[in-house]
Design a protein around this motif. Structure first.
Motif, PDB file in Angstrom:
ATOM      1  N   MET A  99     -22.161  21.822   9.367  1.00  0.00           N
ATOM      2  CA  MET A  99     -22.460  22.185   7.976  1.00  0.00           C
ATOM      3  C   MET A  99     -22.987  20.985   7.181  1.00  0.00           C
ATOM      4  N   ALA A 100     -22.423  19.816   7.402  1.00  0.00           N
ATOM      5  CA  ALA A 100     -22.903  18.626   6.697  1.00  0.00           C
ATOM      6  C   ALA A 100     -24.348  18.317   7.075  1.00  0.00           C
ATOM      7  N   ILE A 101     -24.667  18.418   8.357  1.00  0.00           N
ATOM      8  CA  ILE A 101     -26.052  18.185   8.804  1.00  0.00           C
ATOM      9  C   ILE A 101     -26.984  19.231   8.215  1.00  0.00           C
ATOM     10  N   ASN A 102     -26.571  20.496   8.228  1.00  0.00           N
ATOM     11  CA  ASN A 102     -27.402  21.564   7.670  1.00  0.00           C
ATOM     12  C   ASN A 102     -27.675  21.348   6.189  1.00  0.00           C
ATOM     13  N   ILE A 103     -26.645  21.054   5.433  1.00  0.00           N
ATOM     14  CA  ILE A 103     -26.808  20.900   3.987  1.00  0.00           C
ATOM     15  C   ILE A 103     -27.625  19.656   3.657  1.00  0.00           C
ATOM     16  N   LEU A 104     -27.306  18.532   4.290  1.00  0.00           N
ATOM     17  CA  LEU A 104     -28.038  17.297   4.003  1.00  0.00           C
ATOM     18  C   LEU A 104     -29.511  17.418   4.378  1.00  0.00           C
ATOM     19  N   SER A 105     -29.799  17.937   5.563  1.00  0.00           N
ATOM     20  CA  SER A 105     -31.202  18.078   5.956  1.00  0.00           C
ATOM     21  C   SER A 105     -31.912  19.105   5.084  1.00  0.00           C
ATOM     22  N   GLY A 106     -31.232  20.180   4.709  1.00  0.00           N
ATOM     23  CA  GLY A 106     -31.831  21.191   3.839  1.00  0.00           C
ATOM     24  C   GLY A 106     -32.184  20.644   2.472  1.00  0.00           C
ATOM     25  N   VAL A 107     -31.283  19.868   1.895  1.00  0.00           N
ATOM     26  CA  VAL A 107     -31.541  19.276   0.579  1.00  0.00           C
ATOM     27  C   VAL A 107     -32.701  18.278   0.663  1.00  0.00           C
ATOM     28  N   LEU A 108     -32.726  17.482   1.706  1.00  0.00           N
ATOM     29  CA  LEU A 108     -33.821  16.513   1.875  1.00  0.00           C
ATOM     30  C   LEU A 108     -35.171  17.224   2.053  1.00  0.00           C
ATOM     31  N   ILE A 109     -35.201  18.285   2.839  1.00  0.00           N
ATOM     32  CA  ILE A 109     -36.440  19.054   2.996  1.00  0.00           C
ATOM     33  C   ILE A 109     -36.832  19.675   1.668  1.00  0.00           C
ATOM     34  N   TRP A 110     -35.859  20.170   0.926  1.00  0.00           N
ATOM     35  CA  TRP A 110     -36.137  20.798  -0.383  1.00  0.00           C
ATOM     36  C   TRP A 110     -36.750  19.776  -1.335  1.00  0.00           C
ATOM     37  N   ILE A 111     -36.279  18.524  -1.262  1.00  0.00           N
ATOM     38  CA  ILE A 111     -36.775  17.477  -2.158  1.00  0.00           C
ATOM     39  C   ILE A 111     -38.148  16.966  -1.745  1.00  0.00           C
ATOM     40  N   ILE A 112     -38.330  16.661  -0.451  1.00  0.00           N
ATOM     41  CA  ILE A 112     -39.561  15.973  -0.036  1.00  0.00           C
ATOM     42  C   ILE A 112     -40.574  16.887   0.641  1.00  0.00           C
ATOM     43  N   GLY A 113     -40.233  18.148   0.885  1.00  0.00           N
ATOM     44  CA  GLY A 113     -41.172  19.064   1.550  1.00  0.00           C
ATOM     45  C   GLY A 113     -42.368  19.381   0.679  1.00  0.00           C
ATOM     46  N   ARG A 114     -43.456  19.817   1.336  1.00  0.00           N
ATOM     47  CA  ARG A 114     -44.625  20.174   0.537  1.00  0.00           C
ATOM     48  C   ARG A 114     -44.793  21.659   0.460  1.00  0.00           C
TER      49      ARG A 114
END
Length: 114
Positions: A99-114
């Protein structure tokens, strides 16, 4: 303990927790079949960068969504190996780590994704 005994102990630990890893991979496949049955409507729960609602749904749901069978097949073997090692430390530890990996990677993709 020599290296052979250590390796045998490690492999026995992995084998004893293989069923949890198999269940997790089967969960991914089950979600993919549900997504196909719903004509890929579950993809709306994925991440759309900088769209406010998707930071909640996308961080949790997107790791379970796959574009096609090839994508899922290529993810299944590494996921199985990773989960076998992770579940050897216990279900609670593995669940929290996933869950920590899912949430952290999801938030990072949400921030830096295009």
């Amino acid at each position: 303990m020599n290296i052979i005994a250590t390796l045998n102990a490690f492999l026995e630990l992995l084998i004893s927790h293989m069923h949890e890893a198999i269940a997790f991979v089967l969960l991914m496949w089950g979600i993919h079949f549900i997504n196909i049955a719903t004509r890929m409507r579950l993809c709306y729960l994925g991440i759309i960068p900088r769209q406010p609602i998707t930071i909640l749904t996308g961080s949790i749901c997107s790791p379970f969504l796959h574009a096609d069978f090839t994508h899922l097949i290529h993810n299944s073997l590494p996921l199985f190996a990773f989960c076998s090692i992770l579940f050897a430390n216990g279900i609670v530890y593995a669940s929290c780590t996933i869950m920590a990996i899912n949430i952290l990677s999801g938030v990072l993709i949400w921030i830096i994704g295009r």
